[in-house]
Write an enzyme that holds these catalytic residues in place. Structure first.
Site, PDB file in Angstrom:
ATOM      1  N   THR A   1       0.738  -1.339  -0.223  1.00 58.32           N
ATOM      2  CA  THR A   1      -0.032  -0.024  -0.100  1.00 58.32           C
ATOM      3  C   THR A   1       0.938   1.148   0.091  1.00 58.32           C
ATOM      4  O   THR A   1       0.559   2.374  -0.436  1.00 58.32           O
ATOM      5  CB  THR A   1      -0.842   0.085   1.208  1.00 58.32           C
ATOM      6  OG1 THR A   1      -1.649  -1.264   1.203  1.00 58.32           O
ATOM      7  CG2 THR A   1      -1.855   1.313   1.375  1.00 58.32           C
TER       8      THR A   1
ATOM      9  N   THR B   1       2.093  -4.494   4.464  1.00 60.70           N
ATOM     10  CA  THR B   1       2.287  -4.558   5.782  1.00 60.70           C
ATOM     11  C   THR B   1       1.939  -6.070   6.231  1.00 60.70           C
ATOM     12  O   THR B   1       2.111  -6.414   7.148  1.00 60.70           O
ATOM     13  CB  THR B   1       1.235  -3.786   6.775  1.00 60.70           C
ATOM     14  OG1 THR B   1      -0.031  -3.647   5.902  1.00 60.70           O
ATOM     15  CG2 THR B   1       1.616  -2.248   6.405  1.00 60.70           C
ATOM     16  N   ASP B   2       1.084  -6.699   5.313  1.00 64.42           N
ATOM     17  CA  ASP B   2       0.692  -8.073   5.652  1.00 64.42           C
ATOM     18  C   ASP B   2       1.824  -8.900   5.950  1.00 64.42           C
ATOM     19  O   ASP B   2       1.549  -9.759   7.008  1.00 64.42           O
ATOM     20  CB  ASP B   2      -0.243  -8.579   4.512  1.00 64.42           C
ATOM     21  CG  ASP B   2      -1.411  -8.155   4.220  1.00 64.42           C
ATOM     22  OD1 ASP B   2      -1.773  -6.984   5.050  1.00 64.42           O
ATOM     23  OD2 ASP B   2      -2.483  -8.345   3.245  1.00 64.42           O
TER      24      ASP B   2
ATOM     25  N   LYS C   1       1.679  -8.250  12.626  1.00 69.30           N
ATOM     26  CA  LYS C   1       0.528  -7.208  12.188  1.00 69.30           C
ATOM     27  C   LYS C   1      -0.777  -7.634  13.160  1.00 69.30           C
ATOM     28  O   LYS C   1      -1.154  -8.611  12.790  1.00 69.30           O
ATOM     29  CB  LYS C   1       0.388  -7.252  10.747  1.00 69.30           C
ATOM     30  CG  LYS C   1      -0.937  -6.266  10.361  1.00 69.30           C
ATOM     31  CD  LYS C   1      -0.957  -6.081   9.029  1.00 69.30           C
ATOM     32  CE  LYS C   1      -1.964  -5.211   8.594  1.00 69.30           C
ATOM     33  NZ  LYS C   1      -2.237  -5.190   6.965  1.00 69.30           N
TER      34      LYS C   1
END
Ligand code: ASP
Length: 419
Positions: A95, A171-172, A249
């Protein structure tokens, strides 16, 4: 006829403005990229009133009203300020490297590391930034080979340029990549800081800018451990620095998405960095042992997990990490099968709990697992245990059982072993 074929047969492309006439009605709008929820023969149009509509190609006629204009992005070369340190930002996608196309509403992985850096004015006063693209991937598509390529690139930059590195990453699976670099690069001559964003950088609510600034400041410190730098809270105030191989996360959408439940952040970045716990400082040289055996399995223990489920996952694997319940448990039915499997491959037990440690000595099933040769991983996160076994299986295949439960690069806190 498929929508793609119908569009190209008529000389049109995605984002062209078109008119589609059917027997009963005529539509005008922009052709949108196809998504997986519509049938083969459905074209998605964005109408002028903002609604998206699906139109069947059956009996339809298409005419082009205007062609899509290619987007031009001008990237100005920035002047170097000789009073500032140099930093490299490596772009890998996610992202943080995406923007929303307000015409279509889709998030596309499209901006380069250079465009991203140029959009953050605050960076100009912090460091001279050299931006380099490495991949353009959503992080769910990362594979162990990408972890290897990242480590090789880090070593190359450290050896050649001797400065800190920020890695822009989805981020995943950022924490998996951070753990993977921690095992491959046990000593680093300059910091390596992962950062990302929960909202694309062109949105007013984006966390990308503060995260980049915090990550860049961290990349100028003497932190010699691979880390993750992301929002500390939902406010746009501070960035927290997390030990890469002890972090998950833990929120799917909020800006303060990351945490290390067993230890908290290493430091908080505001104007300066306030260090919160002891860390390893940078070393003289960056050392590397790159690459992984990706044939390691992971089993999530749950009520009703059957022998058949186990075999489906484990057969043919070179090793297995179990994410056990509580202190490191799995149902009794599986104990003998696991015992047999340990004769051929290493099997490690971690805990699904976010905090605390495994302890296989407390209950009967745990003791039997230990007696049968399962090794425990204490307070190492299951995903870190998976990456570690992949790394050990490539570089120390005969020592997996011995090394899984030992702290190598900060992934296990020994003080918690006997909690
Ligand atoms: N799915 C995205 C990724 O991990 C989410 C993000 O970047 O935050 O690449």
């Amino acid at each position: 006829m498929s929508a793609e074929k119908f569009i190209s047969n008529n000389g049109a492309e995605v984002h062209d403005r078109v008119k589609i006439e059917t027997e009963s009605i005529t539509y005008e709008g922009l052709i949108l990229p196809k998504h997986n929820f519509s049938k083969e023969n459905i074209i998605i149009l964005k109408l002028d009133n903002g609604y998206n509509i699906g139109v069947s190609t059956k009996g339809a006629k298409l005419s082009i009203l205007s062609k899509a204009k290619p987007k031009k992005t001008i990237v100005e070369a920035k002047k170097k300020n000789k009073d500032l340190q140099n930093i490299t930002i490596l772009g890998t996608g996610g992202t943080i490297a995406s923007f929303i196309d307000y015409k279509t509403g889709a998030v596309s992985p499209a901006i380069t590391a250079e465009q991203l850096v140029n959009s953050v004015k605050a960076l100009d006063d912090i460091a001279n930034i050299n931006a380099e693209p490495l991949f353009s991937l959503a992080s769910e598509d990362m594979k162990p080979k990408h972890w290897e390529d990242m480590a090789v690139k880090v070593k190359e930059i450290h050896d050649k340029s001797n400065h800190g590195i920020v890695i822009g990453h989805g981020t995943d699976t950022m924490a998996y990549s951070a753990a993977a670099l921690a095992f491959q690069l046990p000593e680093i001559s300059n910091p390596v800081v992962f950062t990302g964003a929960q909202r694309s950088p062109d949105r007013p609510s984006s966390d990308a800018h503060l995260n980049l600034v915090g990550a860049t400041k961290t990349a100028m410190s003497d932190l010699g451990e691979i880390c993750i730098a992301m929002h500390e809270t939902t406010d746009d105030r501070n960035v927290a620095i997390w030990r890469g191989n002890r972090t998950r996360k833990t929120h799917s959408s909020m800006r303060n998405a990351f945490s290390s439940p067993n230890e908290g952040p290493i430091g908080i970045v505001s104007d300066k960095i306030e260090w919160k716990r002891k860390y390893k400082s940078t070393s003289e040289k960056t050392t590397i042992k790159a690459g992984f055996d990706d044939n390691i399995g992971m089993v999530w223990s749950h009520p009703g997990l059957s022998i058949e489920d186990w075999e489906n996952i484990v057969n043919g694997k070179n090793g297995v990490v179990i994410a056990g319940t509580g202190l490191g448990h799995i149902n009794s039915e599986l104990l003998d099968v696991i015992g047999k499997a340990t004769k051929d491959i290493p099997i490690a037990m971690s805990s699904q709990c976010l905090s605390g440690s495994t302890n296989l000595n407390v209950y009967r099933n745990g003791r039997q697992l230990l007696e049968n040769g399962v090794v425990e991983t204490y307070d190492m996160l299951p995903e870190t245990a998976l990456v570690k076994m992949m790394w050990l299986s490539k570089h120390h295949p005969d020592k997996i059982n011995e090394m899984m439960g030992k702290n190598l690069v900060g992934e296990i806190s020994n003080s918690r072993k006997l909690d």
